[in-house]
Enzyme design. Structure first.
Site, PDB file in Angstrom:
ATOM      1  N   ASP A  99       1.453  -7.766 -22.414  1.00 48.32           N
ATOM      2  CA  ASP A  99       0.603  -8.430 -21.430  1.00 48.32           C
ATOM      3  C   ASP A  99       0.573  -9.956 -21.506  1.00 48.32           C
ATOM      4  OD1 ASP A  99      -1.211  -8.584 -19.303  1.00 48.32           O
ATOM      5  OD2 ASP A  99      -2.923  -8.569 -20.643  1.00 48.32           O
ATOM      6  N   CYS A 137      -9.855  -0.755  -6.604  1.00 54.41           N
ATOM      7  CA  CYS A 137      -8.561  -0.446  -5.987  1.00 54.41           C
ATOM      8  C   CYS A 137      -7.814   0.601  -6.803  1.00 54.41           C
ATOM      9  CB  CYS A 137      -7.724  -1.706  -5.790  1.00 54.41           C
ATOM     10  SG  CYS A 137      -7.212  -2.555  -7.309  1.00 54.41           S
ATOM     11  N   CYS A 187      -7.062   5.218  -5.581  1.00 56.86           N
ATOM     12  CA  CYS A 187      -5.704   5.740  -5.396  1.00 56.86           C
ATOM     13  C   CYS A 187      -5.672   7.272  -5.469  1.00 56.86           C
ATOM     14  CB  CYS A 187      -4.765   5.147  -6.436  1.00 56.86           C
ATOM     15  SG  CYS A 187      -3.052   5.711  -6.266  1.00 56.86           S
TER      16      CYS A 187
END
Length: 377
Positions: free
Chosen positions: A137, A247, A251
């Site tokens: 990351d 968000c 899904c």
């Protein structure tokens, strides 16, 4: 058919990685082409990165794996599931509690995954006799495009990676190696006509499908952004005090999601719907102790309290007024400004005016004075 040396090595690496708790192990060539780098340049040119200055600063190194390390030939992409036990969105209805993104409800995944990656990489280096480097990351690596090329998942319309096996809830780590390993097949886009992730965003942070303007994203605003949060986003933040999962949670591919198996990624009970009243009482030492080993610690106490004050302003809970009022005397102007806004939402006009008069002789910061002016207009 007899396996090649590279296939044997790949199988051994995959077996070890899964024994350590990784759910998916895929491989792609380091020669990823120019498309992902071009999209990254367009993203930065549009200013969508906001105040994350490390993005333009590392742009060229990030734009291609071989710009970061020219000896890399293959990239091993590893995914670890951190799925919640249940849909986190109902937590948003508990307005007097803070809502923390699912990934941050326990240990800092950077440390956890990097340690496991090093074990896998050591095996790869010792068995293959080649150099390796591990990244999680924070390094200038385009993990999501690389993961799609490796077949781990695809970047959905919300720009996050989606997996047919794991849904939306998983971390990525990569091992760069100078070894030549057999490649997996790249994943294709399975979003189809679905727009649920874009429709779920509280702040309309998606200018178009597959594009994210971080400056409007609640995760960016609560974690990366250091200053006052723009008024237009404050009510939409609700009780989100660290990150946002809307968000991801929207899904439909999450029907395949699983609960985290790694104990250190399972939610701490005290970080599921934690009372804002508790967090608003934290001084720096208490904050650091409570969030020791947590990714939340890295944003610092003042930014965290700023987020909690905005949540308090959205709570409709008058019992929080004394603690919010106490923040008017904080040394940090951003905290004081957030306290003013929260009080403007919790107090009646007379109480707010009396608080302004009591604090006016001591307030010197222009931004905080502007908050008072707007609150009492």
């Amino acid at each position: 058919m007899q396996k090649t040396k590279g296939q044997k090595l790949k199988d051994e690496v995959s077996k070890r990685a899964k024994a350590l708790g990784f759910d998916l192990v895929r491989v792609t060539s380091a020669d990823i082409g120019s498309v992902a780098g071009d999209r990254l340049r367009q993203y930065v040119a549009a200013g969508y990165h906001g105040s994350m200055l490390w993005m333009p600063e590392t742009l060229e190194r990030r734009s291609h794996p071989q710009n970061l390390w020219n000896e890399v030939r293959s990239i091993v992409v590893l995914a670890m599931n951190y799925g919640p036990d249940e849909d986190p969105r109902p937590d948003l209805q508990h307005k007097s509690s803070g809502n923390i993104s699912v990934y941050a409800r326990n240990r800092d995944y950077h440390d956890l995954i990097k340690g496991k990656l090093k074990e896998v990489a050591s095996l790869l280096a010792s068995r293959g006799g080649e150099d390796v480097k591990v990244f999680v990351d924070t390094a200038p690596v385009m993990e999501k495009p690389i993961a799609q090329l490796a077949g781990t998942g695809w970047q959905g319309k919300h720009t996050n990676l989606v997996s047919r096996e794991l849904g939306s809830w998983f971390f990525l780590g990569t091992i760069f190696t100078s070894a030549e390993l057999p490649e997996d097949t790249a994943e294709i886009d399975h979003c189809g006509k679905c727009w649920r992730c874009l429709e779920a965003c509280p702040t309309n942070a998606f200018p178009a499908p597959y594009q994210l303007d971080a400056r409007r994203c609640i995760s960016y605003l609560t974690i990366e952004h250091a200053g006052p949060i723009a008024h237009e986003f404050r009510a939409a933040m609700g009780n989100r005090i660290y990150g946002c999962d809307d968000c991801l949670a929207a899904c439909p591919w999450n029907k395949f999601a699983q609960s985290a198996k790694e104990m250190k990624l399972q939610a701490r009970t005290d970080l599921v719907r934690p009372p804002l009243q508790q967090f608003l009482s934290f001084d720096d030492a208490t904050f650091r102790k409570f969030f020791s080993g947590s990714p939340i610690k890295r944003i610092g106490r003042n930014r965290f309290i700023r987020n909690c004050l905005i949540a308090a302003g959205n709570s409709e809970d008058a019992s929080l007024i004394p603690q919010v009022t106490s923040k008017l005397g904080e040394p940090d102007a951003v905290v004081r400004g957030a306290a003013v806004w929260a009080l403007s939402r919790l107090c009646d006009a007379q109480t707010l005016r009396s608080l302004q008069l009591a604090n006016a002789p001591f307030e010197q910061d222009a931004a905080v004075l502007a908050e008072w002016q707007q609150a009492t207009a």
